[in-house]
Design a protein around this motif. Structure first.
Motif, PDB file in Angstrom:
ATOM      1  N   ALA A 349      14.581 -28.920   8.971  1.00 50.77           N
ATOM      2  CA  ALA A 349      16.007 -28.893   9.274  1.00 50.77           C
ATOM      3  C   ALA A 349      16.441 -30.157  10.011  1.00 50.77           C
ATOM      4  O   ALA A 349      17.487 -30.752   9.712  1.00 50.77           O
ATOM      5  CB  ALA A 349      16.339 -27.643  10.096  1.00 50.77           C
ATOM      6  N   GLN A 350      15.632 -30.592  10.983  1.00 47.57           N
ATOM      7  CA  GLN A 350      15.961 -31.807  11.731  1.00 47.57           C
ATOM      8  C   GLN A 350      15.870 -33.046  10.843  1.00 47.57           C
ATOM      9  O   GLN A 350      16.705 -33.958  10.930  1.00 47.57           O
ATOM     10  CB  GLN A 350      15.037 -31.929  12.941  1.00 47.57           C
ATOM     11  CG  GLN A 350      15.246 -30.821  13.973  1.00 47.57           C
ATOM     12  CD  GLN A 350      14.217 -30.878  15.087  1.00 47.57           C
ATOM     13  OE1 GLN A 350      14.400 -31.581  16.084  1.00 47.57           O
ATOM     14  NE2 GLN A 350      13.124 -30.154  14.912  1.00 47.57           N
ATOM     15  N   LYS A 351      14.872 -33.071  10.017  1.00 46.40           N
ATOM     16  CA  LYS A 351      14.700 -34.185   9.069  1.00 46.40           C
ATOM     17  C   LYS A 351      15.901 -34.268   8.128  1.00 46.40           C
ATOM     18  O   LYS A 351      16.441 -35.357   7.866  1.00 46.40           O
ATOM     19  CB  LYS A 351      13.406 -33.963   8.281  1.00 46.40           C
ATOM     20  CG  LYS A 351      13.135 -34.898   7.124  1.00 46.40           C
ATOM     21  CD  LYS A 351      11.797 -34.510   6.498  1.00 46.40           C
ATOM     22  CE  LYS A 351      11.503 -35.223   5.214  1.00 46.40           C
ATOM     23  NZ  LYS A 351      10.167 -34.848   4.666  1.00 46.40           N
ATOM     24  N   ALA A 352      16.358 -33.116   7.617  1.00 44.09           N
ATOM     25  CA  ALA A 352      17.500 -33.091   6.702  1.00 44.09           C
ATOM     26  C   ALA A 352      18.755 -33.598   7.395  1.00 44.09           C
ATOM     27  O   ALA A 352      19.524 -34.379   6.823  1.00 44.09           O
ATOM     28  CB  ALA A 352      17.715 -31.676   6.176  1.00 44.09           C
ATOM     29  N   ALA A 353      18.988 -33.147   8.639  1.00 35.45           N
ATOM     30  CA  ALA A 353      20.192 -33.562   9.364  1.00 35.45           C
ATOM     31  C   ALA A 353      20.220 -35.071   9.550  1.00 35.45           C
ATOM     32  O   ALA A 353      21.257 -35.727   9.355  1.00 35.45           O
ATOM     33  CB  ALA A 353      20.262 -32.853  10.715  1.00 35.45           C
ATOM     34  N   GLN A 354      19.070 -35.666   9.907  1.00 34.94           N
ATOM     35  CA  GLN A 354      19.018 -37.113  10.084  1.00 34.94           C
ATOM     36  C   GLN A 354      19.250 -37.836   8.760  1.00 34.94           C
ATOM     37  O   GLN A 354      20.002 -38.816   8.700  1.00 34.94           O
ATOM     38  CB  GLN A 354      17.671 -37.533  10.668  1.00 34.94           C
ATOM     39  CG  GLN A 354      17.577 -39.042  10.917  1.00 34.94           C
ATOM     40  CD  GLN A 354      16.196 -39.476  11.368  1.00 34.94           C
ATOM     41  OE1 GLN A 354      15.299 -38.652  11.567  1.00 34.94           O
ATOM     42  NE2 GLN A 354      16.008 -40.774  11.528  1.00 34.94           N
ATOM     43  N   PHE A 355      18.640 -37.334   7.696  1.00 29.69           N
ATOM     44  CA  PHE A 355      18.758 -37.989   6.388  1.00 29.69           C
ATOM     45  C   PHE A 355      20.205 -37.940   5.884  1.00 29.69           C
ATOM     46  O   PHE A 355      20.723 -38.925   5.337  1.00 29.69           O
ATOM     47  CB  PHE A 355      17.826 -37.292   5.388  1.00 29.69           C
ATOM     48  CG  PHE A 355      17.786 -37.938   4.032  1.00 29.69           C
ATOM     49  CD1 PHE A 355      17.169 -39.157   3.843  1.00 29.69           C
ATOM     50  CD2 PHE A 355      18.384 -37.327   2.949  1.00 29.69           C
ATOM     51  CE1 PHE A 355      17.139 -39.765   2.596  1.00 29.69           C
ATOM     52  CE2 PHE A 355      18.364 -37.912   1.691  1.00 29.69           C
ATOM     53  CZ  PHE A 355      17.728 -39.135   1.525  1.00 29.69           C
ATOM     54  N   ILE A 356      20.866 -36.806   6.088  1.00 26.44           N
ATOM     55  CA  ILE A 356      22.265 -36.672   5.660  1.00 26.44           C
ATOM     56  C   ILE A 356      23.148 -37.654   6.436  1.00 26.44           C
ATOM     57  O   ILE A 356      24.042 -38.287   5.867  1.00 26.44           O
ATOM     58  CB  ILE A 356      22.744 -35.218   5.834  1.00 26.44           C
ATOM     59  CG1 ILE A 356      22.026 -34.308   4.830  1.00 26.44           C
ATOM     60  CG2 ILE A 356      24.251 -35.104   5.678  1.00 26.44           C
ATOM     61  CD1 ILE A 356      22.173 -32.825   5.125  1.00 26.44           C
ATOM     62  N   GLN A 357      22.883 -37.806   7.724  1.00 32.54           N
ATOM     63  CA  GLN A 357      23.651 -38.773   8.509  1.00 32.54           C
ATOM     64  C   GLN A 357      23.442 -40.194   7.995  1.00 32.54           C
ATOM     65  O   GLN A 357      24.385 -40.990   7.925  1.00 32.54           O
ATOM     66  CB  GLN A 357      23.252 -38.681   9.981  1.00 32.54           C
ATOM     67  CG  GLN A 357      23.783 -37.443  10.696  1.00 32.54           C
ATOM     68  CD  GLN A 357      23.391 -37.439  12.163  1.00 32.54           C
ATOM     69  OE1 GLN A 357      22.219 -37.462  12.509  1.00 32.54           O
ATOM     70  NE2 GLN A 357      24.380 -37.419  13.026  1.00 32.54           N
ATOM     71  N   LEU A 358      22.217 -40.530   7.620  1.00 30.45           N
ATOM     72  CA  LEU A 358      21.941 -41.866   7.081  1.00 30.45           C
ATOM     73  C   LEU A 358      22.677 -42.090   5.763  1.00 30.45           C
ATOM     74  O   LEU A 358      23.214 -43.172   5.510  1.00 30.45           O
ATOM     75  CB  LEU A 358      20.434 -42.041   6.880  1.00 30.45           C
ATOM     76  CG  LEU A 358      19.589 -42.123   8.153  1.00 30.45           C
ATOM     77  CD1 LEU A 358      18.111 -42.105   7.803  1.00 30.45           C
ATOM     78  CD2 LEU A 358      19.937 -43.372   8.956  1.00 30.45           C
ATOM     79  N   ALA A 359      22.715 -41.052   4.899  1.00 29.48           N
ATOM     80  CA  ALA A 359      23.425 -41.168   3.623  1.00 29.48           C
ATOM     81  C   ALA A 359      24.919 -41.364   3.863  1.00 29.48           C
ATOM     82  O   ALA A 359      25.575 -42.165   3.181  1.00 29.48           O
ATOM     83  CB  ALA A 359      23.179 -39.927   2.773  1.00 29.48           C
ATOM     84  N   ASP A 360      25.463 -40.645   4.838  1.00 27.10           N
ATOM     85  CA  ASP A 360      26.878 -40.804   5.169  1.00 27.10           C
ATOM     86  C   ASP A 360      27.174 -42.214   5.656  1.00 27.10           C
ATOM     87  O   ASP A 360      28.179 -42.817   5.291  1.00 27.10           O
ATOM     88  CB  ASP A 360      27.287 -39.793   6.245  1.00 27.10           C
ATOM     89  CG  ASP A 360      27.836 -38.500   5.660  1.00 27.10           C
ATOM     90  OD1 ASP A 360      28.434 -38.554   4.583  1.00 27.10           O
ATOM     91  OD2 ASP A 360      27.649 -37.448   6.270  1.00 27.10           O
ATOM     92  N   ARG A 361      26.289 -42.740   6.490  1.00 26.80           N
ATOM     93  CA  ARG A 361      26.494 -44.088   7.024  1.00 26.80           C
ATOM     94  C   ARG A 361      26.479 -45.120   5.883  1.00 26.80           C
ATOM     95  O   ARG A 361      27.236 -46.093   5.913  1.00 26.80           O
ATOM     96  CB  ARG A 361      25.385 -44.397   8.050  1.00 26.80           C
ATOM     97  CG  ARG A 361      25.483 -45.772   8.706  1.00 26.80           C
ATOM     98  CD  ARG A 361      26.734 -45.904   9.554  1.00 26.80           C
ATOM     99  NE  ARG A 361      26.810 -44.899  10.593  1.00 26.80           N
ATOM    100  CZ  ARG A 361      26.258 -45.007  11.800  1.00 26.80           C
ATOM    101  NH1 ARG A 361      25.576 -46.088  12.120  1.00 26.80           N
ATOM    102  NH2 ARG A 361      26.409 -44.044  12.682  1.00 26.80           N
ATOM    103  N   ALA A 362      25.629 -44.877   4.880  1.00 21.10           N
ATOM    104  CA  ALA A 362      25.520 -45.820   3.764  1.00 21.10           C
ATOM    105  C   ALA A 362      26.497 -45.531   2.630  1.00 21.10           C
ATOM    106  O   ALA A 362      26.603 -46.313   1.691  1.00 21.10           O
ATOM    107  CB  ALA A 362      24.084 -45.795   3.215  1.00 21.10           C
ATOM    108  N   GLY A 363      27.208 -44.393   2.705  1.00 23.80           N
ATOM    109  CA  GLY A 363      28.121 -44.015   1.627  1.00 23.80           C
ATOM    110  C   GLY A 363      27.406 -43.635   0.345  1.00 23.80           C
ATOM    111  O   GLY A 363      27.937 -43.821  -0.750  1.00 23.80           O
TER     112      GLY A 363
END
Length: 532
Positions: A349-363
Motif C-alpha cells: 500500500a505504501q509503495k503504491a501511494a509513492q508510485f502514484i505520486q511519482l506518476a502524478d508529478r511526471a504526468g
C-alpha cells in the motif's frame, strides 16, 4: 529499461490447461456478444432492411474511416436482465476523417430503439467518455423514445442526457446528430441540443408530440411531416442544418462536418516509437489459472502488452505482492501497478501511494492490472497499521489527476478493488478478461462469515444451531455470490466498459491511450491527509 518475461513455459501441462479454460470462456463470451450483434433478431432486421434502412452497426461502419478500428463499449449491457443484451444501443470510439469520436447509435430493430434503464446508463457512460477525453460526440438517432413501462427508472435520471449535451458544447466538444428516423418526445431534444443536425428526407421525424398526442392535447389535426418531418425542419423551423437525400448521404454529410470542425481536439504529446512486445500475445491465454486462488506472475502479462517487453520496475524488492514500474505502450508512457500474489500488505500500500505520486508529478497515465483478494486482515496486520496504509493508497488513487486505465485479469475482491482503481474510482476506461471475478469477498468466505454470525447469534440466545439449515444457506449464498461475481453479470450492469479477449489487451489499451492523449493535461494533484 530491462526486458521482462520469458519464464512462461508454453509447453507445460499447466499452461495447456489454463489456455483451454480461457478458450472455453472466450467461446461463451462470443456467444453472448453475438446476441447484441443480432439486434432484434432476423424478423426485425429483415423488416428494417426491407424498408431501405441500414442497421445501427452498418451506419457506424459507413461513418468511420475505412479499415480503421472501432472500440465498442459495453456490448454486454443489460446481460442477465429482462432486456436484450446490448441495451438497444451501440456505443464506442471510432475514427472519422482522422478524428477520434465517441459514437452512439440507436438500434431500432430492438423494440423500436426505445430506451430502457440500461440504454440510459450505457448512453450516459459514452457521454462521460466524450467529455472527459474531449472527443467529438456523434449521435446516430432512430429511437421510439422511452420504454414506457420502465419510465419511472428513466424519466428523472434521463434528463442528464440533455444537460450533458449542453455541457459538452460549452466545453468546446462538438456534438453532431444524424437523424435517420424517429426522435420524438424527450428524444427531440437530442438534435435540439446538438451543435450540428442532419436529417434524412422523408425518414426523420422530430417532434415533442406526435399527431395522436397533439389531437388529445389541442384537438388539432396534423400529420407526421407537417409536425416534425425533415423537410419541414430544414425549410420552416430551422432545426435541421442539413437535409440528406438518404442514409448514405446523411453519413457523408456527417463525415464532412467532422472534417471541417473548427474546434478540433487539442493535440497531446506525440507518441514515441512503437515496438511490438518480444513475446506472442497469444500466450496471454495461458497465464491466468482457472482457480484464482493460485497466484501468477503479472510480469508475464506486462511483457506481452508493453512496447519491446521493456519494464523499469520500481521498488522490486519491497512490497513484492505488488509489481510497479514504468513502460511505454504504443509509444505512450505509462506507469503500471499489477497484483502479484493477490493480497495487499502495508508495504504494498505504501509503495503504491509513492508510485502514484511519482506518476502524478511526471504526468504519466497509470495502468492498474487487477488480481487482488483485498488488504490483509489479522491481529498483527491491524496492529501494524494496515487500515492507515490501505487508506493512504486509496487516498492516492482517489486524488490522482493523471488518466487511469484498469484491466481486471483475475480476482477483484474487497477494498482491493478500490485501491486498484475499480469502477467507483472513475478510471478513464475499465475492461475485464473472461477470467475476472469481483465481489465484496469470495463466495466461500462470505457464506462462512454469515454462518459464523448466525451461529454466534443462536448461541447468544441459548438456542441450538440448525446445522442442516446452515449447510443449505451456505450452498445457496455461495451459488448466488459466484453468479454475481462473474464478468458477464458485472459487464451487464456497466461495471466495466466491456469483457475483452486477453489477446486484444494491447490493442484496446493503445486505442484508449490514443483517445486520452488529446485531452487537456491534468491539473496538479492535491491529496487528502495521509495518516502516517
Amino acid at each position: 529499461m530491462g526486458v521482462i518475461g520469458g519464464r512462461l513455459d508454453s509447453a507445460s501441462a499447466g499452461y495447456a490447461a489454463r489456455r483451454a479454460a480461457m478458450l472455453a470462456k472466450l467461446g461463451e463470451l462470443s456467444a453472448e456478444q453475438d446476441k447484441a450483434v443480432a439486434g432484434g433478431g432476423p424478423k426485425y432486421v429483415e423488416r428494417h432492411h426491407r424498408r431501405g434502412k441500414l442497421l445501427a452497426r452498418e451506419r457506424v461502419e459507413l461513418l468511420v474511416d475505412p479499415d480503421s478500428p472501432f472500440l465498442e463499449l459495453s456490448p454486454l449491457a443489460a446481460w442477465g436482465t429482462d432486456f436484450p443484451v446490448g441495451a438497444s444501443v451501440v456505443t464506442g470510439i471510432g475514427v472519422v476523417e482522422g478524428v477520434e469520436c465517441v459514437i452512439i447509435a440507436s438500434d431500432p430493430t430492438v423494440r423500436g430503439g426505445t430506451s430502457n434503464p440500461w440504454t440510459l446508463r450505457k448512453t450516459l457512460r459514452a457521454m462521460d467518455i466524450a467529455l472527459e477525453n474531449r472527443l467529438p460526440l456523434v449521435n446516430l438517432v432512430e429511437s421510439g423514445g422511452a420504454d414506457l413501462p420502465t419510465q419511472k427508472e428513466i424519466f428523472i435520471p434521463g434528463g442528464r442526457i440533455f444537460r450533458d449535451l449542453t455541457r459538452l458544447s460549452a466545453a468546446g466538444v462538438p456534438t453532431i446528430a444524424l437523424v435517420f428516423g424517429n426522435s420524438t418526445a424527450g428524444g427531440a431534444y437530442v438534435p435540439g441540443l446538438s451543435d450540428h443536425v442532419v436529417m434524412v428526407k422523408e425518414r426523420a421525424k422530430v417532434f415533442l408530440g406526435g399527431p395522436p398526442l397533439v389531437k388529445m392535447a389541442t384537438g388539432e389535426e396534423s400529420d407526421d411531416e407537417s409536425l416534425g418531418g425533415a423537410e419541414m425542419h430544414a425549410r420552416v423551423s430551422g432545426l435541421a442544418d442539413h437535409l440528406a437525400a438518404d442514409e448514405h448521404d446523411a453519413l457523408r454529410v456527417g463525415r464532412r462536418i467532422v472534417a471541417r470542425l473548427t474546434a478540433r481536439r487539442p493535440s497531446g504529446p506525440a507518441p514515441g516509437e512503437v515496438r511490438p512486445p518480444l513475446y506472442a500475445e497469444d500466450e496471454l491465454l495461458g497465464i491466468v489459472p482457472e482457480d484464482l486462488k493460485i497466484p501468477f506472475d503479472p510480469r508475464e502479462v506486462i511483457a506481452r502488452v508493453v512496447d519491446g517487453s521493456e519494464f523499469d520496475e520500481f521498488k522490486p524488492l519491497y512490497g513484492a505482492s505488488l509489481v510497479t514500474g514504468w513502460a511505454t505502450l504504443h509509444g505512450h508512457p505509462i506507469g503500471v501497478l499489477a497484483n502479484a500474489r493477490g493480497v495487499l500488505f502495508s508495504e504494498e500500500a505504501q509503495k503504491a501511494a509513492q508510485f502514484i505520486q511519482l506518476a502524478d508529478r511526471a504526468g504519466t497515465p497509470l495502468l492498474f492490472l487487477q488480481n487482488t483478494t483485498g488488504y490483509m486482515v489479522g491481529k498483527d496486520y491491524e496492529q501494524g497499521g494496515i487500515i492507515k496504509h490501505g487508506a493512504m493508497m486509496i487516498n492516492a488513487v482517489s486524488n490522482s489527476t493523471v488518466p487511469h486505465l484498469t484491466v481486471v485479469m483475475g480476482a477483484s475482491y474487497g477494498a482491493g478493488n478500490y485501491g486498484m482503481c475499480g469502477r467507483a474510482y472513475d478510471p478513464r476506461f475499465l475492461f475485464s478478461w473472461p477470467s475476472a471475478k469481483s465481489a465484496v469477498m469470495g463466495p466461500a468466505q462470505l457464506a462462512g462469515v454469515l454462518s459464523i454470525v448466525g451461529r454466534a447469534a443462536a448461541q447468544a440466545r441459548g438456542q441450538a444451531y440448525d446445522e442442516e439449515a446452515d449447510a443449505a444457506m451456505r450452498q445457496m449464498v455461495e451459488a448466488q455470490i459466484e453468479a454475481e461475481s462473474l464478468p458477464f453479470f458485472l459487464s451487464g450492469r456497466l461495471y466495466d466498459d466491456g469483457v475483452i479477449d486477453p489477446r486484444d489487451t494491447r490493442t484496446v489499451l493503445g486505442l484508449c491511450l490514443s483517445a486520452i492523449a488529446g485531452a487537456p493535461g491534468p491539473a496538479p494533484a492535491g491529496y487528502g491527509v495521509f495518516r502516517m
